[in-house]
Design a protein around this motif. Sequence first.
Motif, short mmCIF file in Angstrom:
data_model
loop_
_atom_site.label_atom_id
_atom_site.label_comp_id
_atom_site.label_asym_id
_atom_site.label_seq_id
_atom_site.Cartn_x
_atom_site.Cartn_y
_atom_site.Cartn_z
N MET A 218 0.84 -1.17 0.00
CA MET A 218 0.00 0.00 0.00
C MET A 218 0.89 1.24 0.00
N LYS A 219 0.63 2.17 -0.87
CA LYS A 219 1.43 3.37 -1.00
C LYS A 219 0.99 4.41 0.05
N PRO A 220 1.95 4.96 0.79
CA PRO A 220 1.56 5.94 1.81
C PRO A 220 1.08 7.23 1.17
N GLY A 221 0.20 7.92 1.86
CA GLY A 221 -0.32 9.19 1.37
C GLY A 221 0.61 10.34 1.71
N THR A 222 0.12 11.54 1.53
CA THR A 222 0.93 12.71 1.86
C THR A 222 1.07 12.83 3.37
N LYS A 223 2.12 13.48 3.80
CA LYS A 223 2.36 13.66 5.22
C LYS A 223 1.27 14.57 5.79
N PRO A 224 0.84 14.29 7.00
CA PRO A 224 -0.19 15.14 7.60
C PRO A 224 0.34 16.53 7.87
N LYS A 225 -0.53 17.50 7.72
CA LYS A 225 -0.17 18.89 7.98
C LYS A 225 -0.27 19.14 9.48
N PRO A 226 0.73 19.79 10.08
CA PRO A 226 0.65 20.09 11.52
C PRO A 226 -0.60 20.91 11.84
N THR A 227 -1.12 20.71 13.03
CA THR A 227 -2.37 21.36 13.43
C THR A 227 -2.28 22.87 13.35
N HIS A 228 -1.16 23.45 13.79
CA HIS A 228 -1.07 24.91 13.77
C HIS A 228 -1.12 25.45 12.34
N LEU A 229 -0.64 24.67 11.36
CA LEU A 229 -0.75 25.10 9.97
C LEU A 229 -2.19 25.01 9.47
N LYS A 230 -2.91 23.99 9.92
CA LYS A 230 -4.31 23.88 9.54
C LYS A 230 -5.11 25.07 10.07
N LEU A 231 -4.78 25.50 11.26
CA LEU A 231 -5.48 26.64 11.85
C LEU A 231 -5.21 27.92 11.07
N VAL A 232 -3.97 28.07 10.59
CA VAL A 232 -3.59 29.28 9.87
C VAL A 232 -4.10 29.26 8.43
N THR A 233 -3.96 28.12 7.76
CA THR A 233 -4.29 28.06 6.33
C THR A 233 -5.69 27.54 6.05
N GLY A 234 -6.37 27.07 7.05
CA GLY A 234 -7.71 26.55 6.85
C GLY A 234 -7.69 25.03 6.79
N ASN A 235 -8.85 24.45 6.89
CA ASN A 235 -8.99 23.01 6.91
C ASN A 235 -10.07 22.63 5.90
N GLY B 259 -10.64 20.04 4.15
CA GLY B 259 -11.19 18.69 4.26
C GLY B 259 -12.11 18.51 5.46
N LYS B 260 -12.18 19.54 6.31
CA LYS B 260 -13.01 19.52 7.51
C LYS B 260 -12.72 18.32 8.42
N ARG B 261 -11.47 17.85 8.38
CA ARG B 261 -11.08 16.75 9.26
C ARG B 261 -10.88 17.30 10.67
N SER B 262 -11.07 16.45 11.65
CA SER B 262 -10.91 16.92 13.03
C SER B 262 -9.45 17.29 13.29
N LEU B 263 -9.28 18.33 14.10
CA LEU B 263 -7.94 18.82 14.43
C LEU B 263 -7.40 18.07 15.64
N ASN B 264 -6.10 17.83 15.63
CA ASN B 264 -5.44 17.18 16.75
C ASN B 264 -5.11 18.24 17.79
N ARG B 265 -5.95 18.38 18.77
CA ARG B 265 -5.76 19.39 19.81
C ARG B 265 -4.68 18.98 20.81
N LYS B 266 -4.24 17.74 20.76
CA LYS B 266 -3.23 17.25 21.70
C LYS B 266 -1.90 16.96 20.99
N GLU B 267 -1.65 17.65 19.90
CA GLU B 267 -0.41 17.44 19.15
C GLU B 267 0.79 17.77 20.03
#
Length: 160
Positions: free
Chosen positions: A1-18, A20-28
């Motif tokens: 199985m081919k791995p997907g793209t690396k996950p974006k850090p939570t603080h970047l999701k907060l700055v650039t938007g989300n 995909g509306k995926r849940s944010l990792n508040r405990k990163e």
Amino acid sequence: MKPGTKPKPTHLKLVTGNPGKRSLNRKEAKAKAAIPAPPHHLTADAVEEWNRVATELYNLGILSEIDRAALAAYAMAYGRWVQAERAIAKMAEKDQLTGGLMIKTSNGNAIQNPLVGTANKAAADMMRYAAEFGMTPSARSRIAAQPPEEGADPADRFFA
């Protein structure tokens, strides 16, 4: 199985938007910014590169003690690349025709100098590690880092 793209850090999701509306990792996990000491096994070229980039990465708020092994791998790849390139340059002084890029086998056949492969592999490794630390222009465009606050511990807000 081919791995997907690396996950974006939570603080970047907060700055650039989300989008995909995926849940944010508040405990990163967040590591405290620090400049680790270089390992003793690094070559002189690797230590020189370590010293060059460690302060810059710290000032960007990217480097911590936990990053020591990854930075050591980057520095060693850099050291191998420099060593291989120096050896090729030395061979090039004696070989004006191919510039040290080709060598002759015992049968008289011309093949690529193995040092060229070593240099290419070390450069590829170095660039892969450099991207992890945001040390390439395209990698930097994806990072939103804040310099560490001198003397301030984020936990002080809750426990002070």
